[in-house]
Write an enzyme that holds these catalytic residues in place. Structure first.
Site, mmCIF file in Angstrom:
data_model
loop_
_atom_site.group_PDB
_atom_site.id
_atom_site.type_symbol
_atom_site.label_atom_id
_atom_site.label_comp_id
_atom_site.label_asym_id
_atom_site.label_seq_id
_atom_site.Cartn_x
_atom_site.Cartn_y
_atom_site.Cartn_z
ATOM 1 N N THR A 12 0.799 -1.225 0.000
ATOM 2 C CA THR A 12 0.000 0.000 0.000
ATOM 3 C C THR A 12 0.834 1.280 0.000
ATOM 4 O OG1 THR A 12 -1.319 1.360 1.537
ATOM 5 C CG2 THR A 12 -0.193 -0.476 2.480
ATOM 6 N N LYS B 202 2.389 -3.193 7.132
ATOM 7 C CA LYS B 202 2.477 -3.441 5.691
ATOM 8 C C LYS B 202 3.928 -3.363 5.192
ATOM 9 C CE LYS B 202 -1.784 -4.170 4.144
ATOM 10 N NZ LYS B 202 -2.153 -5.227 3.200
ATOM 11 N N GLU C 189 0.294 3.608 1.864
ATOM 12 C CA GLU C 189 0.449 4.037 3.266
ATOM 13 C C GLU C 189 1.873 3.778 3.765
ATOM 14 O OE1 GLU C 189 -1.558 5.424 5.997
ATOM 15 O OE2 GLU C 189 -2.397 6.253 4.164
ATOM 16 N N TYR D 277 -0.838 0.431 10.996
ATOM 17 C CA TYR D 277 -1.236 -0.223 9.732
ATOM 18 C C TYR D 277 -0.085 -0.145 8.717
ATOM 19 C CZ TYR D 277 -3.334 -0.801 5.139
ATOM 20 O OH TYR D 277 -3.579 -1.213 3.850
#
Ligand code: GDD
Length: 327
Positions: free
Chosen positions: A126, A155, A128, A151
């Site tokens: 991602t 990842k 992010e 999060y």
């Protein structure tokens, strides 16, 4: 013989779009589901494919369930789309987020290594992971990671584990570094769907105010249906690699809101929007914008749906949902 694929996260947003694509290509699709007390097949039903999925049971946090599953099915391809995917919840549930998003990937990769080393693996990485990092306001495969949430951090672990199994054991693994992607079956907690659902409720007279957090955050929003094609193409490529997937254009939450109200025929949007700091995050990611040149060059992939068409599609779907309900 038909190719086989195992899709985790089959009940989410991307799982159904990917499964539909794979079914159209003649695949036998296994969909991983964990034990829920209240299971919803709504997203698969929306695309009309629930009956075509071979559901298999297991859980990303239960290593032995994945070992058994991979040993039994030995699929040609595994697409790992399962995650605790809501950034906002990851501070309060950091351990759970880590167990599903980080350790779950390690367990799946181990299962592949032990029981089906020719299986190709796709990891849902991602944007992010970039967090506050960028070059001149955008990001590509060479941009360093500076995640801003539990999060994002989970990842990053999964990203590197995916790279490491490729480099250590020669397993065909790919990371798709996907920027935000949305659709009419996007979860209600994500800002785009919260907006289009709210706009539809306001239009139907079911609600008056929509409460949102940071309206200045900018995202590169594309259509999930386009992005699953990139996932598929990565695993069909000659060599495994990692790719940034996005539109190359970004917009603020404010712009999304304005456009959503416009598509519902409401001009005085500011009257209906309330800023509530409770929706702010402890650390924000202010600006994400993809440079997807590598995917275009090596995979021949390009986002097809414009920002305007995406917002329109989502608003129209939510308006339709409430009109049908009110009949
Ligand atoms: N959810 C939410 N709710 N976000 C809001 C709100 C609100 O009321 N108001 C403003 N925002 C802002 C958030 O602060 C964030 O900057 C932006 O809207 C987008 O939030 P989300 O839609 O929750 O998505 P995300 O960008 O945090 O994460 C999504 O995209 C990632 C890819 O970059 C998720 O799908 C992740 O799983 C995915 O990895």
């Amino acid at each position: 013989m038909a190719k086989t694929a195992l899709v985790t996260g089959i009940l989410g947003q991307d799982g159904p779009y990917l499964a539909k694509l794979l079914l159209e290509k003649g695949y036998k699709v296994y969909g991983l589901i964990r034990r829920y007390s209240n299971i919803s097949f709504d997203n698969l039903d929306y695309l009309g494919i629930t009956k075509k999925i071979n559901f298999v049971e297991g859980d990303m946090t239960d290593e032995s369930s994945l070992l058994h599953l991979v040993k039994r099915t030995m699929p040609d391809e595994i697409y790992n789309l399962a995650a605790q995917s809501f950034v906002g919840a990851s501070w309060a549930q950091a351990k759970l987020t880590t167990e599903i998003n980080a350790l779950g990937v390690l367990y799946m990769l181990n299962a592949i290594k032990l029981f089906s080393p020719t299986t190709k693996f796709y990891q849902a990485s991602t944007s992010e992971m970039f967090g506050t990092s960028h070059e001149n306001g955008s990001q590509d495969e060479n941009t360093i990671f500076h995640p801003r949430s539990p999060y994002g951090i989970s990842k990053v672990y999964a990203y590197w584990m995916t790279v490491n199994f490729r480099e250590s054991y020669d397993i065909f693994t790919c990371n798709g570094i996907l920027f935000n992607h949305e659709s009419p079956i996007r979860g209600m907690q994500f800002v785009t769907r919260k907006i289009t659902d709210g706009v539809a409720k306001i239009k139907m007279g079911l609600m008056d105010k929509l409460s949102l957090g940071n309206l200045d955050a900018k995202r590169d929003w594309g259509f999930a249906g386009d992005y699953v094609e990139a996932m598929y193409l990565m695993l069909q490529n000659e060599k495994p690699d990692d790719y940034v997937i996005g539109t190359g254009e970004n917009h603020s939450v404010r712009e999304f809101v304005k456009l959503a109200f416009k598509h519902a025929g409401i001009n005085d949007w500011e009257k209906h929007v309330v800023v509530d700091v409770r929706f702010n995050r402890p650390a924000e990611v202010p600006n994400l914008k993809a440079r997807p040149n590598k995917a275009q060059k090596q995979l021949g992939w390009k986002a097809k749906t414009s920002f305007d068409d995406l917002v329109k599609m989502m608003v129209e779907a939510d308006l339709k949902r409430y009109s049908v309900k009110s009949v």
